[in-house]
Design a protein around this motif. Structure first.
Motif, PDB file in Angstrom:
ATOM      1  N   THR A 111     -14.272 -18.395 -10.821  1.00 39.42           N
ATOM      2  CA  THR A 111     -14.926 -17.368  -9.998  1.00 39.42           C
ATOM      3  C   THR A 111     -15.966 -16.628 -10.832  1.00 39.42           C
ATOM      4  O   THR A 111     -15.953 -16.674 -12.061  1.00 39.42           O
ATOM      5  CB  THR A 111     -13.902 -16.344  -9.475  1.00 39.42           C
ATOM      6  OG1 THR A 111     -13.459 -15.514 -10.566  1.00 39.42           O
ATOM      7  CG2 THR A 111     -12.703 -17.034  -8.843  1.00 39.42           C
ATOM      8  N   GLN A 112     -16.817 -15.896 -10.126  1.00 43.88           N
ATOM      9  CA  GLN A 112     -17.811 -15.073 -10.809  1.00 43.88           C
ATOM     10  C   GLN A 112     -17.273 -13.690 -11.118  1.00 43.88           C
ATOM     11  O   GLN A 112     -17.694 -13.062 -12.090  1.00 43.88           O
ATOM     12  CB  GLN A 112     -19.076 -14.966  -9.944  1.00 43.88           C
ATOM     13  CG  GLN A 112     -20.119 -13.989 -10.432  1.00 43.88           C
ATOM     14  CD  GLN A 112     -20.736 -14.375 -11.773  1.00 43.88           C
ATOM     15  OE1 GLN A 112     -20.546 -15.480 -12.268  1.00 43.88           O
ATOM     16  NE2 GLN A 112     -21.473 -13.442 -12.370  1.00 43.88           N
ATOM     17  N   ASP A 113     -16.318 -13.215 -10.326  1.00 47.10           N
ATOM     18  CA  ASP A 113     -15.961 -11.803 -10.407  1.00 47.10           C
ATOM     19  C   ASP A 113     -14.471 -11.533 -10.561  1.00 47.10           C
ATOM     20  O   ASP A 113     -14.051 -10.364 -10.579  1.00 47.10           O
ATOM     21  CB  ASP A 113     -16.476 -11.073  -9.158  1.00 47.10           C
ATOM     22  CG  ASP A 113     -15.991 -11.727  -7.867  1.00 47.10           C
ATOM     23  OD1 ASP A 113     -15.151 -12.659  -7.935  1.00 47.10           O
ATOM     24  OD2 ASP A 113     -16.460 -11.312  -6.784  1.00 47.10           O
ATOM     25  N   ALA A 114     -13.639 -12.562 -10.644  1.00 47.65           N
ATOM     26  CA  ALA A 114     -12.183 -12.409 -10.773  1.00 47.65           C
ATOM     27  C   ALA A 114     -11.574 -11.638  -9.607  1.00 47.65           C
ATOM     28  O   ALA A 114     -10.447 -11.141  -9.704  1.00 47.65           O
ATOM     29  CB  ALA A 114     -11.837 -11.723 -12.102  1.00 47.65           C
ATOM     30  N   ASP A 115     -12.292 -11.561  -8.513  1.00 47.38           N
ATOM     31  CA  ASP A 115     -11.830 -10.803  -7.356  1.00 47.38           C
ATOM     32  C   ASP A 115     -10.732 -11.571  -6.611  1.00 47.38           C
ATOM     33  O   ASP A 115     -10.734 -12.809  -6.564  1.00 47.38           O
ATOM     34  CB  ASP A 115     -13.016 -10.542  -6.420  1.00 47.38           C
ATOM     35  CG  ASP A 115     -12.679  -9.558  -5.323  1.00 47.38           C
ATOM     36  OD1 ASP A 115     -12.633  -8.355  -5.604  1.00 47.38           O
ATOM     37  OD2 ASP A 115     -12.454 -10.025  -4.183  1.00 47.38           O
ATOM     38  N   ASN A 142     -13.949 -16.498 -18.986  1.00 44.23           N
ATOM     39  CA  ASN A 142     -14.205 -15.078 -19.173  1.00 44.23           C
ATOM     40  C   ASN A 142     -14.572 -14.363 -17.874  1.00 44.23           C
ATOM     41  O   ASN A 142     -14.483 -13.136 -17.789  1.00 44.23           O
ATOM     42  CB  ASN A 142     -15.305 -14.867 -20.213  1.00 44.23           C
ATOM     43  CG  ASN A 142     -16.618 -15.519 -19.821  1.00 44.23           C
ATOM     44  OD1 ASN A 142     -16.655 -16.726 -19.607  1.00 44.23           O
ATOM     45  ND2 ASN A 142     -17.687 -14.741 -19.740  1.00 44.23           N
ATOM     46  N   HIS A 143     -14.978 -15.091 -16.839  1.00 40.73           N
ATOM     47  CA  HIS A 143     -15.251 -14.464 -15.543  1.00 40.73           C
ATOM     48  C   HIS A 143     -14.004 -14.443 -14.660  1.00 40.73           C
ATOM     49  O   HIS A 143     -14.047 -13.867 -13.574  1.00 40.73           O
ATOM     50  CB  HIS A 143     -16.392 -15.185 -14.830  1.00 40.73           C
ATOM     51  CG  HIS A 143     -17.741 -14.787 -15.350  1.00 40.73           C
ATOM     52  ND1 HIS A 143     -18.523 -13.835 -14.755  1.00 40.73           N
ATOM     53  CD2 HIS A 143     -18.432 -15.195 -16.439  1.00 40.73           C
ATOM     54  CE1 HIS A 143     -19.645 -13.675 -15.429  1.00 40.73           C
ATOM     55  NE2 HIS A 143     -19.609 -14.499 -16.469  1.00 40.73           N
ATOM     56  N   ASP A 144     -12.927 -15.046 -15.124  1.00 39.97           N
ATOM     57  CA  ASP A 144     -11.664 -15.040 -14.379  1.00 39.97           C
ATOM     58  C   ASP A 144     -10.701 -13.982 -14.891  1.00 39.97           C
ATOM     59  O   ASP A 144      -9.860 -13.482 -14.138  1.00 39.97           O
ATOM     60  CB  ASP A 144     -10.979 -16.407 -14.495  1.00 39.97           C
ATOM     61  CG  ASP A 144     -11.837 -17.542 -13.959  1.00 39.97           C
ATOM     62  OD1 ASP A 144     -12.447 -17.346 -12.901  1.00 39.97           O
ATOM     63  OD2 ASP A 144     -11.867 -18.619 -14.600  1.00 39.97           O
TER      64      ASP A 144
END
Length: 636
Positions: A111-115, A142-144
């Protein structure tokens, strides 16, 4: 998404190793996974079942890097279609012999945002793989996540943690954190271990990984991690245009930690795969054992449609000792070529030197330190004396007490013994016994000839004047087999047309004439030709006055080859490694002409005079008075 945009500034293995079933028995030893809920019930995403062939010596490991821009839930941007296409591609191509995809490894930054919404979408997409039974791994980028693997629970762990893999036969287990996982897949009749390590692994995580490898000491290991090496060429090069494609990456600061903590002292790790950086690249480093470790970056998030779920396909071929690598976009390939836009036309397959390449890889030699290659034992002569054997020479029991080889006994019992002949002035070590041999040769020894022409020099062997083989005409057919190895210092001018086995007697004296006839050449000669190093069998049959010639392809130097000539009473065929060559004439060929003269092993004469001596190694030689089937060859 990569940080530090510029990046660093600076080749028949696995024979019955008996390692089946590792994944089913070792789970408990690897630490308990967090108690999370089972993955949601799959929807109807899949198109068939994942069905690779675990025994085939050709297989593929699919690699999927950074798909982060496809899942940016906080920005209401979710585009799963490219990744769904890639998962379908893995499933649908798993059963194709030319692909045989045995495992899929994702390299992090799902993901890009770990949302949470992003991971919900990722989890839903991977249900395609779950429903079809795909063996796969994921890891956190690192984006997760943030911090190291002691961070505790996260949306990543809740969605893509080890609980997701419990139903996979390939899942070996995880460490206590759940962020580091181990997977075992079957390929080429053997188990392979893949470690999927966290973005930032703690000392405890590295200790766990080292322990997994130690508990599985005979498994080759592929290490996947989000960051290990980065490119050393300009980050604006798109596509790759210049530089050395085989040496254009170097450790990042964290990558050096991974090397020191896990890779360098574990000889089983032969390949590492990471994303994070771009452009793609690779470098080879030597571990503590002095063996190559191939470290590859693969990442396409900066390309059209954020890489479009591109797959890097590693095609392993254990018969060719090669790993062929290609990069494709299944999402684009699914589309009708006539409807693709300009960018889709350009991005369907990447063909630059960093995206499509081949790696020579000697699997047996590279893995010999932890999977010793079983040596086929020598077979006694009586097991090789098939019905119809007329002569059998092997060299493991040759008397060398005087230093040089002087005689070789015919083990068929027919009295076709060989004795030494030398060109005047030849050194005593021009013909010596060695332990070198073809891996499938019955006798574990060979003769090393140091001969040549221009000037003529060397030593060879000959049958006696009364040897029964001298008058044999082979009217009912024959098989001539031997093993040869051509040395690297072979030279066409000095060693061209060098003889392996020759029947003395000029063809003109045998009454031969007509097309392609040379009246001064021997009536039969098995030899290697000038420059191309092809094998040639030229002989004068009883059934005609002119010769028949069989030609092979070129033989590589410094490699053992099994050569066989088989005549069924009507036609002669030449085989290299049990494979028929292209130039096997249809000419009727009955028997071999004879003037009752001896045979020469390693010597050649022209017009009755010696003119060339073999240079290289000759192994076992067997002559049989009938056509042998392939399964009767000495290699079987």
């Amino acid at each position: 998404m990569r940080e530090n945009q510029a990046g660093p500034n600076r080749r028949s293995f696995l024979r019955n190793a008996g390692l089946a079933g590792v994944g089913a028995t070792a789970l408990g030893a690897l630490g308990a996974a967090p108690a999370e809920a089972a993955p949601p019930t799959p929807e109807n995403f899949s198109r068939g079942r994942w069905n690779p062939d675990g025994e085939s010596r050709q297989f593929t490991v699919a690699v999927m890097p950074d798909t982060q821009y496809l899942y940016w839930g906080s920005q209401n941007s979710i585009n799963p279609e490219p990744q769904e296409a890639s998962l379908r591609y893995v499933i649908e191509n798993s059963g194709r012999p030319d692909h045989n995809i045995v495992f899929l490894a994702h390299l992090g930054d799902l993901t890009q945002d770990a949302d949470t919404t992003s991971f919900q979408a990722v989890g839903k997409t991977f249900e395609i793989a779950d429903q079809a039974g795909v063996a796969y791994s994921v890891l956190a980028g690192n984006h997760d996540v943030s911090g190291d693997d002691t961070r505790g629970t996260t949306p990543y762990l809740q969605t893509m943690g080890p609980q997701r893999f419990r139903r996979q036969k390939s899942f070996l287990g995880s460490d206590a954190s759940g962020y580091n996982t181990a997977h075992v897949f079957r390929a080429a009749g053997q188990e392979w271990l893949l470690l999927a390590m966290d973005w930032r692994t703690s000392a405890a995580g590295f200790a766990w990984a080292n322990d997994v490898i130690e508990k599985h000491p005979k498994l080759p290991v592929i290490l996947t991690c989000h960051e290990i090496v980065g490119p050393t060429y300009g980050d604006e090069v798109y596509p790759y245009e210049s530089g050395d494609p085989e040496n254009n990456a170097e450790f990042s600061g964290y990558g050096q930690t991974v090397w020191d903590s896990l890779i360098k002292d574990n000889d089983q790790i032969f390949l590492t795969l990471n994303g994070h950086y771009w452009p793609s690249g690779r470098v080879t480093k030597q571990n503590t054992a002095g063996h190559d470790v191939h470290l590859h970056i693969t990442n396409y998030q900066n390309r059209y449609m954020s890489g479009g779920g591109m797959l890097r396909l590693y095609h392993f071929d254990l018969d060719r000792n090669t790993i062929d690598v290609e990069t494709v976009s299944p999402w684009i390939l699914e589309k009708d070529p006539a409807t693709r836009n300009r960018m889709e036309v350009l991005e369907a397959r990447l063909t630059t030197a960093v995206d499509r390449f081949s790696m020579p890889f000697d699997f047996e030699r590279r893995f010999a330190g932890f999977i010793p290659v079983p040596v086929r034992p020598a077979r006694p002569a009586n097991k090789v004396l098939v019905p119809g054997t007329l002569a059998y020479w092997r060299f493991d029991n040759v008397d060398t007490s005087g230093g040089a080889v002087t005689a070789v006994r015919d083990l068929s019992g027919h009295g076709n013994d060989l004795t030494l002949q030398s060109v005047p002035g030849t050194a005593p070590d021009a013909l010596v016994r060695t332990d070198d041999h073809h891996p499938d040769q019955p006798g574990h020894a060979s003769l090393r000839f140091a001969g040549g022409k221009n000037p003529l020099h060397g030593a060879y062997l000959t049958t006696g004047p009364r040897a029964p083989l001298n008058t044999e005409t082979f009217k009912r057919g024959y098989t001539i087999e031997t093993f040869v190895k051509i040395p690297r210092d072979w030279d066409g001018g000095t060693n061209g047309n060098m003889p392996v086995l020759v029947r003395r007697g000029a063809s003109g004296d045998a009454g031969k004439h007509g097309k392609n006839t040379d009246p001064r050449e021997p009536v039969a000669q098995l030899m290697t030709t000038n420059n191309g190093r092809e094998v040639q069998f030229n002989h004068y049959p009883l059934s005609q006055t002119y010769p028949t010639t069989n030609w092979s392809h070129g033989l590589a130097e410094d490699q053992w080859w099994h050569i066989a000539v088989v005549n069924d009473g009507h036609h002669a065929k030449l085989y290299v490694e049990s494979s028929p060559v292209a130039d096997n004439p249809f000419t009727d060929s009955v028997g071999i002409a004879s003037l009752g003269l001896p045979w020469l092993l390693g010597g050649h004469e022209y017009g009755g005079a010696l003119d060339n001596v073999f240079h290289g190694w000759i192994g076992d030689v067997r002559i049989v008075g009938r056509a042998l089937r392939l399964e009767e060859f000495m290699t079987r």
